[in-house]
Write a protein that holds these residues in place. Structure first.
Motif, PDB file in Angstrom:
ATOM      1  N   LEU A  40       0.832  -1.199   0.000  1.00  0.00           N
ATOM      2  CA  LEU A  40       0.000   0.000   0.000  1.00  0.00           C
ATOM      3  C   LEU A  40       0.874   1.260   0.000  1.00  0.00           C
ATOM      4  O   LEU A  40       0.581   2.219  -0.721  1.00  0.00           O
ATOM      5  CB  LEU A  40      -0.945   0.000   1.204  1.00  0.00           C
ATOM      6  N   ASP A  41       1.962   1.234   0.766  1.00  0.00           N
ATOM      7  CA  ASP A  41       2.891   2.370   0.756  1.00  0.00           C
ATOM      8  C   ASP A  41       3.461   2.591  -0.640  1.00  0.00           C
ATOM      9  O   ASP A  41       3.573   3.727  -1.094  1.00  0.00           O
ATOM     10  CB  ASP A  41       4.040   2.155   1.747  1.00  0.00           C
ATOM     11  N   ARG A  42       3.795   1.521  -1.326  1.00  0.00           N
ATOM     12  CA  ARG A  42       4.328   1.635  -2.685  1.00  0.00           C
ATOM     13  C   ARG A  42       3.254   2.158  -3.648  1.00  0.00           C
ATOM     14  O   ARG A  42       3.537   2.942  -4.537  1.00  0.00           O
ATOM     15  CB  ARG A  42       4.847   0.271  -3.154  1.00  0.00           C
ATOM     16  N   PHE A  43       2.017   1.735  -3.455  1.00  0.00           N
ATOM     17  CA  PHE A  43       0.887   2.206  -4.256  1.00  0.00           C
ATOM     18  C   PHE A  43       0.741   3.720  -4.108  1.00  0.00           C
ATOM     19  O   PHE A  43       0.629   4.444  -5.100  1.00  0.00           O
ATOM     20  CB  PHE A  43      -0.373   1.467  -3.783  1.00  0.00           C
ATOM     21  N   PHE A  44       0.774   4.209  -2.864  1.00  0.00           N
ATOM     22  CA  PHE A  44       0.686   5.647  -2.616  1.00  0.00           C
ATOM     23  C   PHE A  44       1.872   6.382  -3.231  1.00  0.00           C
ATOM     24  O   PHE A  44       1.715   7.435  -3.835  1.00  0.00           O
ATOM     25  CB  PHE A  44       0.612   5.956  -1.122  1.00  0.00           C
ATOM     26  N   TRP A  45       3.073   5.844  -3.047  1.00  0.00           N
ATOM     27  CA  TRP A  45       4.275   6.462  -3.607  1.00  0.00           C
ATOM     28  C   TRP A  45       4.165   6.581  -5.123  1.00  0.00           C
ATOM     29  O   TRP A  45       4.483   7.632  -5.688  1.00  0.00           O
ATOM     30  CB  TRP A  45       5.517   5.643  -3.236  1.00  0.00           C
ATOM     31  N   TYR A  46       3.711   5.517  -5.769  1.00  0.00           N
ATOM     32  CA  TYR A  46       3.619   5.510  -7.227  1.00  0.00           C
ATOM     33  C   TYR A  46       2.698   6.621  -7.720  1.00  0.00           C
ATOM     34  O   TYR A  46       3.084   7.425  -8.572  1.00  0.00           O
ATOM     35  CB  TYR A  46       3.122   4.146  -7.713  1.00  0.00           C
ATOM     36  N   TRP A  47       1.497   6.679  -7.180  1.00  0.00           N
ATOM     37  CA  TRP A  47       0.525   7.660  -7.671  1.00  0.00           C
ATOM     38  C   TRP A  47       0.882   9.074  -7.253  1.00  0.00           C
ATOM     39  O   TRP A  47       0.594  10.024  -7.978  1.00  0.00           O
ATOM     40  CB  TRP A  47      -0.895   7.253  -7.282  1.00  0.00           C
ATOM     41  N   THR A  48       1.547   9.269  -6.128  1.00  0.00           N
ATOM     42  CA  THR A  48       2.037  10.587  -5.744  1.00  0.00           C
ATOM     43  C   THR A  48       3.172  11.015  -6.671  1.00  0.00           C
ATOM     44  O   THR A  48       3.310  12.200  -6.982  1.00  0.00           O
ATOM     45  CB  THR A  48       2.501  10.590  -4.280  1.00  0.00           C
ATOM     46  N   SER A  49       3.963  10.056  -7.147  1.00  0.00           N
ATOM     47  CA  SER A  49       5.026  10.363  -8.101  1.00  0.00           C
ATOM     48  C   SER A  49       4.454  10.793  -9.450  1.00  0.00           C
ATOM     49  O   SER A  49       5.047  11.623 -10.134  1.00  0.00           O
ATOM     50  CB  SER A  49       5.945   9.154  -8.287  1.00  0.00           C
ATOM     51  N   VAL A  50       3.317  10.235  -9.816  1.00  0.00           N
ATOM     52  CA  VAL A  50       2.654  10.647 -11.049  1.00  0.00           C
ATOM     53  C   VAL A  50       2.120  12.065 -10.885  1.00  0.00           C
ATOM     54  O   VAL A  50       2.350  12.936 -11.727  1.00  0.00           O
ATOM     55  CB  VAL A  50       1.519   9.662 -11.421  1.00  0.00           C
ATOM     56  N   ASP A  51       1.404  12.310  -9.778  1.00  0.00           N
ATOM     57  CA  ASP A  51       0.839  13.631  -9.511  1.00  0.00           C
ATOM     58  C   ASP A  51       0.544  13.734  -8.017  1.00  0.00           C
ATOM     59  O   ASP A  51      -0.174  12.888  -7.471  1.00  0.00           O
ATOM     60  CB  ASP A  51      -0.449  13.842 -10.320  1.00  0.00           C
ATOM     61  N   GLU A  52       1.081  14.750  -7.382  1.00  0.00           N
ATOM     62  CA  GLU A  52       0.924  14.886  -5.929  1.00  0.00           C
ATOM     63  C   GLU A  52      -0.534  14.989  -5.505  1.00  0.00           C
ATOM     64  O   GLU A  52      -0.939  14.413  -4.494  1.00  0.00           O
ATOM     65  CB  GLU A  52       1.704  16.091  -5.421  1.00  0.00           C
ATOM     66  N   SER A  53      -1.334  15.707  -6.259  1.00  0.00           N
ATOM     67  CA  SER A  53      -2.749  15.871  -5.917  1.00  0.00           C
ATOM     68  C   SER A  53      -3.496  14.545  -6.020  1.00  0.00           C
ATOM     69  O   SER A  53      -4.288  14.204  -5.133  1.00  0.00           O
ATOM     70  CB  SER A  53      -3.387  16.917  -6.827  1.00  0.00           C
ATOM     71  N   ILE A  54      -3.254  13.813  -7.080  1.00  0.00           N
ATOM     72  CA  ILE A  54      -3.903  12.501  -7.252  1.00  0.00           C
ATOM     73  C   ILE A  54      -3.486  11.582  -6.116  1.00  0.00           C
ATOM     74  O   ILE A  54      -4.317  10.901  -5.505  1.00  0.00           O
ATOM     75  CB  ILE A  54      -3.561  11.887  -8.626  1.00  0.00           C
ATOM     76  N   GLY A  55      -2.195  11.553  -5.814  1.00  0.00           N
ATOM     77  CA  GLY A  55      -1.700  10.709  -4.728  1.00  0.00           C
ATOM     78  C   GLY A  55      -2.342  11.053  -3.394  1.00  0.00           C
ATOM     79  O   GLY A  55      -2.731  10.166  -2.628  1.00  0.00           O
ATOM     80  N   ALA A  56      -2.466  12.340  -3.113  1.00  0.00           N
ATOM     81  CA  ALA A  56      -3.076  12.776  -1.844  1.00  0.00           C
ATOM     82  C   ALA A  56      -4.555  12.390  -1.790  1.00  0.00           C
ATOM     83  O   ALA A  56      -5.045  11.954  -0.735  1.00  0.00           O
ATOM     84  CB  ALA A  56      -2.912  14.283  -1.678  1.00  0.00           C
ATOM     85  N   ARG A  57      -5.243  12.555  -2.901  1.00  0.00           N
ATOM     86  CA  ARG A  57      -6.666  12.195  -2.935  1.00  0.00           C
ATOM     87  C   ARG A  57      -6.870  10.690  -2.758  1.00  0.00           C
ATOM     88  O   ARG A  57      -7.800  10.257  -2.060  1.00  0.00           O
ATOM     89  CB  ARG A  57      -7.299  12.665  -4.239  1.00  0.00           C
ATOM     90  N   VAL A  58      -6.004   9.913  -3.378  1.00  0.00           N
ATOM     91  CA  VAL A  58      -6.100   8.452  -3.241  1.00  0.00           C
ATOM     92  C   VAL A  58      -5.822   8.047  -1.799  1.00  0.00           C
ATOM     93  O   VAL A  58      -6.561   7.248  -1.213  1.00  0.00           O
ATOM     94  CB  VAL A  58      -5.140   7.749  -4.225  1.00  0.00           C
ATOM     95  N   ARG A  59      -4.769   8.609  -1.221  1.00  0.00           N
ATOM     96  CA  ARG A  59      -4.441   8.280   0.181  1.00  0.00           C
ATOM     97  C   ARG A  59      -5.599   8.646   1.102  1.00  0.00           C
ATOM     98  O   ARG A  59      -5.995   7.855   1.962  1.00  0.00           O
ATOM     99  CB  ARG A  59      -3.182   9.020   0.616  1.00  0.00           C
ATOM    100  N   ALA A  60      -6.161   9.823   0.927  1.00  0.00           N
ATOM    101  CA  ALA A  60      -7.282  10.260   1.765  1.00  0.00           C
ATOM    102  C   ALA A  60      -8.500   9.364   1.562  1.00  0.00           C
ATOM    103  O   ALA A  60      -9.211   9.045   2.538  1.00  0.00           O
ATOM    104  CB  ALA A  60      -7.644  11.713   1.449  1.00  0.00           C
ATOM    105  N   GLY A  61      -8.740   8.935   0.364  1.00  0.00           N
ATOM    106  CA  GLY A  61      -9.881   8.079   0.084  1.00  0.00           C
ATOM    107  C   GLY A  61      -9.757   6.695   0.687  1.00  0.00           C
ATOM    108  O   GLY A  61     -10.761   6.064   1.036  1.00  0.00           O
ATOM    109  N   ILE A  62      -8.530   6.219   0.821  1.00  0.00           N
ATOM    110  CA  ILE A  62      -8.310   4.878   1.368  1.00  0.00           C
ATOM    111  C   ILE A  62      -8.143   4.929   2.898  1.00  0.00           C
ATOM    112  O   ILE A  62      -8.711   4.103   3.601  1.00  0.00           O
ATOM    113  CB  ILE A  62      -7.078   4.214   0.710  1.00  0.00           C
ATOM    114  N   GLN A  63      -7.413   5.899   3.368  1.00  0.00           N
ATOM    115  CA  GLN A  63      -7.131   5.951   4.807  1.00  0.00           C
ATOM    116  C   GLN A  63      -8.139   6.779   5.586  1.00  0.00           C
ATOM    117  O   GLN A  63      -8.108   6.783   6.803  1.00  0.00           O
ATOM    118  CB  GLN A  63      -5.711   6.502   5.035  1.00  0.00           C
ATOM    119  N   GLY A  64      -9.023   7.446   4.862  1.00  0.00           N
ATOM    120  CA  GLY A  64     -10.070   8.219   5.524  1.00  0.00           C
ATOM    121  C   GLY A  64      -9.594   9.482   5.988  1.00  0.00           C
ATOM    122  O   GLY A  64      -9.646  10.345   6.567  1.00  0.00           O
TER     123      GLY A  64
END
Length: 64
Positions: A40-64
């Motif tokens: 999961l940490d690698r998943f967050f890292w990957y999408w944050t590397s693509v785009d910080e906003s997308i990564g943050a939104r994904v993390r917030a959506g999964i971790q609440g």
């Protein structure tokens, strides 16, 4: 060599807001099935590397 440049350009410059929202919803759905923290940490890292906003939104959506 930038592994994330093209993907980031796609997300920021080609996708509209609705497409970004659909991407985030899809990624949240996929990420919710990940059981191992290190994966999961690698998943967050990957999408944050693509785009910080997308990564943050994904993390917030999964971790609440």
């Amino acid at each position: 060599d930038d592994d994330f440049g093209q993907a980031g350009t796609l997300v920021r410059e080609v996708f509209d807001d609705a497409a970004r929202d659909r991407l985030v919803e899809t990624l949240i759905g996929q990420g919710q099935g990940i059981q191992r923290d290190e994966v999961l940490d690698r998943f967050f890292w990957y999408w944050t590397s693509v785009d910080e906003s997308i990564g943050a939104r994904v993390r917030a959506g999964i971790q609440g």
